[in-house]
Design a protein around this motif. Structure first.
Motif, PDB file in Angstrom:
ATOM      1  N   TYR A 289       1.105  -1.394   0.070  1.00  0.00           N
ATOM      2  CA  TYR A 289      -0.303  -0.317   0.152  1.00  0.00           C
ATOM      3  C   TYR A 289       0.864   1.579  -0.180  1.00  0.00           C
ATOM      4  O   TYR A 289       0.130   2.108  -0.244  1.00  0.00           O
ATOM      5  N   THR A 290       2.017   0.940   0.598  1.00  0.00           N
ATOM      6  CA  THR A 290       3.011   2.314   0.415  1.00  0.00           C
ATOM      7  C   THR A 290       3.408   2.795  -0.832  1.00  0.00           C
ATOM      8  O   THR A 290       2.985   3.781  -1.446  1.00  0.00           O
ATOM      9  N   VAL A 291       3.469   1.954  -1.865  1.00  0.00           N
ATOM     10  CA  VAL A 291       4.767   2.475  -2.774  1.00  0.00           C
ATOM     11  C   VAL A 291       3.351   1.868  -4.060  1.00  0.00           C
ATOM     12  O   VAL A 291       3.815   3.483  -5.238  1.00  0.00           O
ATOM     13  N   ARG A 292       2.215   1.688  -3.513  1.00  0.00           N
ATOM     14  CA  ARG A 292       0.804   1.728  -4.118  1.00  0.00           C
ATOM     15  C   ARG A 292       0.052   2.956  -4.693  1.00  0.00           C
ATOM     16  O   ARG A 292      -0.462   3.545  -4.906  1.00  0.00           O
ATOM     17  N   HIS A 293      -0.401   2.753  -3.140  1.00  0.00           N
ATOM     18  CA  HIS A 293      -0.562   4.117  -3.109  1.00  0.00           C
ATOM     19  C   HIS A 293      -0.748   5.163  -1.737  1.00  0.00           C
ATOM     20  O   HIS A 293      -1.326   6.680  -1.832  1.00  0.00           O
ATOM     21  N   HIS A 294       0.167   5.464  -0.896  1.00  0.00           N
ATOM     22  CA  HIS A 294       0.693   5.846  -0.080  1.00  0.00           C
ATOM     23  C   HIS A 294       1.698   7.420   0.753  1.00  0.00           C
ATOM     24  O   HIS A 294       2.159   7.829   1.184  1.00  0.00           O
ATOM     25  N   VAL A 295       2.521   7.194  -0.776  1.00  0.00           N
ATOM     26  CA  VAL A 295       3.562   7.531  -0.492  1.00  0.00           C
ATOM     27  C   VAL A 295       3.288   9.564  -0.450  1.00  0.00           C
ATOM     28  O   VAL A 295       4.346   9.911   0.369  1.00  0.00           O
ATOM     29  N   ALA A 296       2.374   9.704  -0.955  1.00  0.00           N
ATOM     30  CA  ALA A 296       2.287  10.887  -0.902  1.00  0.00           C
ATOM     31  C   ALA A 296       1.921  11.241   0.607  1.00  0.00           C
ATOM     32  O   ALA A 296       2.644  12.941   1.266  1.00  0.00           O
TER      33      ALA A 296
END
Length: 380
Positions: A163-170
């Motif tokens: 989920y970090t790499v797909r959706h949550h970086v910002a």
């Protein structure tokens, strides 16, 4: 004529009979299928784990495209960015874990403005092994009491990593920027702060540095330095935030440069241990037989330098070919860690070993075939 009609009618009845028999059989099969035990949410989630575990060693492309059921993932705790944690130290040398929403409480712990500060962003999951990220970071915190060390952990398991790499970086970049603001309010000088991260964490750290710079009134105020350890290629190139201008100085320690880490120069200083990531024909770090091992190798080098105080020197060269021919500027050398000469800029190379201690010390900056060939032993 009547006989023909009877004959045709009979055929029609036979056809209807077989069709209805087929429908009945099909309906019965459907009932049997419906009657079978449906996969539970836990079973689907377990399959998600398995798919991601299988995909991760293949690189970010395979990992990002893994056919997981995200709707089931959302039913489980841990994948929300607010499920991340902050690790800070007490004056009694104890590491305390706080929820990410407790950012304002960071200043209540052992933060001394007179020390240099390291904010380490972890967003790369590893199972328990020699490469365990969490165990290295805990040891770093308890060992380096000369520093203010804050660890921000966004990936304790493979689902959080996904989920970090797909959706949550910002979102995570904003979390880390808020931590920087709290530190500055505590009296920590921006130039005394090092942001560091490995893989996905390197990109989040770089984004946080950019966000912080945009928020301050004085546009010249930037975080002292960013140490980006084999920055991840990510699912989208737009999420590769490591650039030479995000902080006063950006050091990139490359590790793999193929399916996990970026190959191109991204910092004011780019270090290529063993030429991996720079020279295309060299694929694996010493002792590694997988790309994921090479991706972790630079992290372990960084940890050895910080925890053990081991000097791992590198020398400035125009290319790997020049390094092999010893056509380098041997007056311009540096060591992997937190301190770098102000005048250093460009590409640096070194040779390292497959097992700890990884350093060849000063011999590692002068290419020797015997040293390079000794790096074939498997990494423990």
């Amino acid at each position: 004529m009547q006989q023909q009609r009877i004959y045709l009618h009979g055929l029609w009845l036979i056809s209807i009979f077989f069709y209805c028999s087929y429908c009945s059989t099909d309906a019965q099969v459907a009932k049997e299928v419906i009657g079978l035990q449906q996969p539970t949410v836990e079973a689907i989630q377990q399959r998600n784990f398995e798919l991601l575990q299988e995909a991760l060693p293949l690189g970010w492309k395979a990992f990002c495209e893994a056919p997981v059921d995200e709707s089931v993932m959302l039913l489980h705790s841990g994948i929300n960015p607010c499920d991340a944690s902050i690790h800070v130290m007490t004056i009694t040398n104890q590491s305390i874990q706080l929820p990410i929403k407790a950012i304002s409480e960071v200043s209540d712990f052992d933060i001394n403005p007179k020390r240099k500060t390291l904010v380490y962003v972890n967003a790369y999951y590893t199972p328990d092994s020699y490469f365990s990220v969490q165990s290295h970071l805990k040891l770093l915190q308890t060992t380096r009491r000369d520093l203010n060390i804050i660890v921000v952990d966004f990936a304790r398991d493979v689902l959080q990593l996904y989920y970090t790499v797909r959706h949550h970086v910002a979102v995570q970049g904003h979390f880390v920027a808020k931590i920087l603001n709290v530190l500055m309010q505590k009296g920590v000088a921006p130039e005394d702060v090092t942001l560091a991260g490995h893989s996905v964490g390197a990109n989040i750290a770089a984004l946080a540095a950019n966000i912080y710079a945009d928020q301050v009134t004085n546009s010249n105020v930037r975080v002292g330095q960013l140490v980006a350890i084999d920055p991840a290629l990510m699912c989208s190139p737009a999420d590769i935030y490591v650039q030479a201008n995000v902080s006063s100085r950006v050091i990139v320690i490359h590790g793999e440069g193929d399916v996990f880490g970026v190959r191109e120069q991204r910092g004011t200083i780019d270090i290529y241990p063993n030429g991996i990531g720079f020279f295309t024909r060299r694929k694996l770090q010493p002792g590694c037989d997988t790309r994921s091992c090479s991706h972790m190798y630079s992290f372990v080098l960084f940890m050895e330098a910080l925890i053990e105080g081991v000097m791992i020197p590198a020398v400035k060269c125009d290319s790997w070919s020049h390094f092999r021919k010893r056509q380098c500027d041997f007056s311009d050398a540096l060591a992997i860690g937190l301190k770098y000469p102000k005048q250093s800029k460009g590409v640096y190379f070194c040779l390292t070993q497959p097992n700890p201690p990884f350093t060849f010390m000063e011999h590692g900056i002068k290419y020797q075939r015997s040293l390079a060939s000794s790096a074939k032993t498997n990494l423990i």
